[in-house]
Design an enzyme around this catalytic site. Structure first.
Site, PDB file in Angstrom:
ATOM      1  N   LEU A  21      52.141  61.636  68.442  1.00 41.07           N
ATOM      2  CA  LEU A  21      51.727  60.446  69.170  1.00 41.07           C
ATOM      3  C   LEU A  21      50.352  59.978  68.725  1.00 41.07           C
ATOM      4  O   LEU A  21      49.431  60.780  68.556  1.00 41.07           O
ATOM      5  CB  LEU A  21      51.707  60.750  70.674  1.00 41.07           C
ATOM      6  CG  LEU A  21      51.201  59.637  71.591  1.00 41.07           C
ATOM      7  CD1 LEU A  21      52.231  58.516  71.681  1.00 41.07           C
ATOM      8  CD2 LEU A  21      50.893  60.189  72.977  1.00 41.07           C
TER       9      LEU A  21
ATOM     10  N   ARG B  95      47.106  40.297  85.431  1.00 36.91           N
ATOM     11  CA  ARG B  95      46.419  39.608  84.343  1.00 36.91           C
ATOM     12  C   ARG B  95      46.160  40.606  83.217  1.00 36.91           C
ATOM     13  O   ARG B  95      46.213  41.816  83.417  1.00 36.91           O
ATOM     14  CB  ARG B  95      45.115  38.980  84.824  1.00 36.91           C
ATOM     15  CG  ARG B  95      44.154  39.926  85.524  1.00 36.91           C
ATOM     16  CD  ARG B  95      42.886  39.213  85.980  1.00 36.91           C
ATOM     17  NE  ARG B  95      42.024  40.121  86.724  1.00 36.91           N
ATOM     18  CZ  ARG B  95      42.046  40.268  88.044  1.00 36.91           C
ATOM     19  NH1 ARG B  95      42.919  39.571  88.764  1.00 36.91           N
ATOM     20  NH2 ARG B  95      41.226  41.109  88.643  1.00 36.91           N
TER      21      ARG B  95
ATOM     22  N   HIS C 134      38.359  57.910  89.541  1.00 32.98           N
ATOM     23  CA  HIS C 134      38.383  57.926  88.073  1.00 32.98           C
ATOM     24  C   HIS C 134      38.657  59.332  87.550  1.00 32.98           C
ATOM     25  O   HIS C 134      39.390  59.516  86.577  1.00 32.98           O
ATOM     26  CB  HIS C 134      37.052  57.403  87.534  1.00 32.98           C
ATOM     27  CG  HIS C 134      36.772  55.972  87.859  1.00 32.98           C
ATOM     28  ND1 HIS C 134      37.621  54.950  87.526  1.00 32.98           N
ATOM     29  CD2 HIS C 134      35.729  55.404  88.522  1.00 32.98           C
ATOM     30  CE1 HIS C 134      37.121  53.791  87.943  1.00 32.98           C
ATOM     31  NE2 HIS C 134      35.974  54.046  88.546  1.00 32.98           N
TER      32      HIS C 134
ATOM     33  N   ASP D 225      44.446  50.625  86.212  1.00 39.98           N
ATOM     34  CA  ASP D 225      43.675  49.972  87.263  1.00 39.98           C
ATOM     35  C   ASP D 225      43.974  50.592  88.629  1.00 39.98           C
ATOM     36  O   ASP D 225      45.088  51.055  88.885  1.00 39.98           O
ATOM     37  CB  ASP D 225      44.028  48.476  87.286  1.00 39.98           C
ATOM     38  CG  ASP D 225      42.997  47.652  88.026  1.00 39.98           C
ATOM     39  OD1 ASP D 225      41.926  48.189  88.366  1.00 39.98           O
ATOM     40  OD2 ASP D 225      43.273  46.463  88.278  1.00 39.98           O
TER      41      ASP D 225
END
Length: 250
Positions: free
Chosen positions: A135, A198, A41, A24
């Site tokens: 991974l 959150r 972004h 975020d």
């Protein structure tokens, strides 16, 4: 679900087997620099590469990144279009690199909402890296935790209606086995950058016993040092899974 537990890094102490991240703050990072949101972004995509490398070096088994939620369709159409284009570009550019580094790529989410070209690119990337043993890199795209749970419940309901499954046999474990990432250990560490605190409908079931870590650092600035700080916080937690501290400390 796979067993829970921590792995041990190369001399750095315990590391989480599975890290889940909400990336975020990219848009705010760009706005602070008087740049369009998509520039943030784009910068964040490069950060993904750095985190993948760090997780591989630390011995993390799985990394799950929240790239695009089912709710993100509510954003301006221009931004959504730019994000989808960026996702396509990243797949085209990074899959070979992931394959060379023994990383297995998987995309979780509702692909019916994605373009045919993007869905085909996703399938090709997954197939190319399917047999890699390093991974596990999971990208959540058009994903929501509630969607994941509803999809799993619908599968079980269909089997019960067909007489293939006794409703009494639907246990938490059986439901969990139908979820995305059911073959991987549940996340040990959840990281959210950008200052919000959150979960935002991200792998809701799987985060039941996950250690939560929130940081004000915006995603494009979340570098290896910031990741190490998150790992240090994780190492300081006592994970009890319902037991007392005294039981765990034995």
């Amino acid at each position: 679900m796979a067993d829970q537990g921590d792995s041990t890094g190369s001399g750095d102490g315990p590391v989480p087997r599975h890290v889940a991240v909400i990336m975020d703050g990219s848009g705010r990072w760009a706005r602070k620099r008087l740049m369009p949101r998509v520039a943030g972004h784009r910068s964040g995509v490069g950060n993904v590469r750095s985190l993948v490398e760090a997780c591989g070096e630390k011995g993390v088994e799985a990394l799950t990144l929240f790239a695009f939620s089912t709710e993100n369709w509510r954003r301006p159409a221009t931004e959504v279009g730019a994000l989808m284009e960026l996702f396509m570009e990243a797949l085209q550019r990074e899959v070979n690199r992931l394959d060379e580094n023994n990383v297995r790529l998987r995309i979780i989410g509702d692909r019916s909402g994605l373009s045919d070209a993007l869905a085909e690119r996703i399938t090709a990337g997954e197939e190319q890296t399917r047999n890699n043993t390093g991974l596990n890199l999971n990208i959540a795209a058009n994903y929501g935790g509630r969607w994941d749970l509803a999809t799993a419940a619908r599968r079980l309901a269909e089997r019960a209606r067909a007489g293939e499954l006794d409703p009494e046999a639907i246990t938490p474990e059986r439901l969990g086995s139908e979820l995305a990432l059911a073959d991987l250990p549940e996340p040990d560490l959840f990281i959210r950058t950008g200052g919000e605190q959150r979960i935002s409908n991200f792998v809701l079931w799987q985060l039941a016993y996950t250690e939560l870590y929130f940081t004000d650092t915006l995603w494009p600035d979340f570098d290896r040092d910031a990741f190490e700080t998150a790992l240090e916080s994780f190492r300081g937690r006592q994970r009890r899974f319902g037991k007392t501290g005294e039981q765990v400390g034995r």
